[in-house]
Design an enzyme around this catalytic site. Structure first.
Site, PDB file in Angstrom:
ATOM      1  N   SER A 115       0.849  -1.192   0.000  1.00 26.86           N
ATOM      2  CA  SER A 115       0.000   0.000   0.000  1.00 26.86           C
ATOM      3  C   SER A 115       0.882   1.239   0.000  1.00 26.86           C
ATOM      4  CB  SER A 115      -0.885  -0.003   1.254  1.00 26.86           C
ATOM      5  OG  SER A 115      -1.521   1.234   1.455  1.00 26.86           O
ATOM      6  N   TYR A 118      -3.085  -0.309  10.284  1.00 24.18           N
ATOM      7  CA  TYR A 118      -2.925  -0.815   8.920  1.00 24.18           C
ATOM      8  C   TYR A 118      -1.544  -0.466   8.371  1.00 24.18           C
ATOM      9  CZ  TYR A 118      -3.944  -1.638   3.968  1.00 24.18           C
ATOM     10  OH  TYR A 118      -3.923  -2.087   2.671  1.00 24.18           O
TER      11      TYR A 118
END
Length: 275
Positions: free
Chosen positions: A132, A145
């Site tokens: 990501s 996250y």
């Protein structure tokens, strides 16, 4: 026919990748965490073993099913299944952090370790990790996250170095905002672990995170792209004998990478604080 195991195929990036690879002639094993989703994909014509990263027995069973079907070979693994846990770090219980690491990091490692000997024995393979933009940077409410993705980046870089002479290609894909159900699917984790009404920063939740999480319609982020943008990059990686180690997807990832490498940390803090 080349074979690939893809995780997290119930929707979003995983489903689009499965459809793209199948259309390109690959034998796709499109795994999901829940059996109902596996049944739905099977009805769509996929081989769909159940694989839950938090359940080591399901990892063993899914890989065994794949290898039995292919005669012991596997050309590619795309680790993709993950979930969010939004909340301020000070409100994040350690159990919640453990839970997201089990799903987003430890389970990926468990599966990857089991795939490496298969690929080493056949002398080739691609291991592609869906990271990501938050594997490069950080953002308020996204600490849990981002922590899993930063850990994934470090482990993947090391694995790539260690497998350099094995014939196994280890690659990171780093998407920014992608049109998926990711935010909506994260609500259950938020409700399970974050007691935001008791937070010292309740005002931040009320004006920022909560309205966004519970919006009746999904609002697009700046620079957001469809899941097909990731699938197209994945296919190019799998078609290459010498893929680049990391692949940015979306302008947001490029911006994040440039900011983190060129600007002083305090300047980056001020920029991100305005997002």
């Amino acid at each position: 026919m080349k074979s690939i195991l893809i995780t997290g195929c119930s929707s979003g990036i995983g489903l689009d990748a499965a459809q793209t690879l199948k259309a390109a002639g690959w034998r796709v094993f499109a795994s999901c965490r829940q059996q109902a989703d596996c049944d739905r994909l099977a009805a769509m014509g996929f081989e769909s073993p159940r694989l839950d990263y938090t359940d080591p027995a399901s990892i063993d069973a899914a890989l065994a099913e794949v290898l039995e079907a292919t005669g012991g070979r596997l050309d590619a693994l795309f680790n993709n299944g993950a979930h969010s846990l939004s909340g301020l770090v000070e409100d994040l219980p350690t159990d919640g952090l453990r839970a997201i690491f089990e799903a987003n990091f430890f389970g990926w490692h468990e599966l990857t370790r089991r795939v490496v000997p298969v690929m080493r024995a056949q002398g080739h393979g691609h291991i592609v990790q869906c990271s990501s933009a938050l594997g490069l940077g950080f953002m308020r409410f996204r600490g849990a996250y981002a922590a899993t993705k930063h850990a994934l980046e470090a482990l993947t870089d090391t694995l790539r170095l260690e497998l350099r002479d094995s014939g196994i290609k280890v690659v990171l894909i780093e998407p920014g905002p992608i049109t998926t159900k990711f935010r909506r699917n994260g609500v259950a984790w938020f409700e399970r672990y974050i007691d935001w009404k008791a937070s010292a920063r309740r005002d931040l939740y009320e004006t920022g995170l909560v309205p966004r999480l519970y919006a009746e319609t999904e609002t697009k982020d700046q620079f957001e792209l469809p899941a097909s943008a990731v699938s197209e990059r994945l296919l190019k990686i799998l078609q290459s004998d010498h893929p680049k180690p990391r692949h940015y997807v979306t302008t947001a990832t490029w911006i994040t990478g440039i900011l983190m490498r060129l600007l002083p940390t305090r300047v980056v803090d001020r920029i991100i604080d305005r997002i």
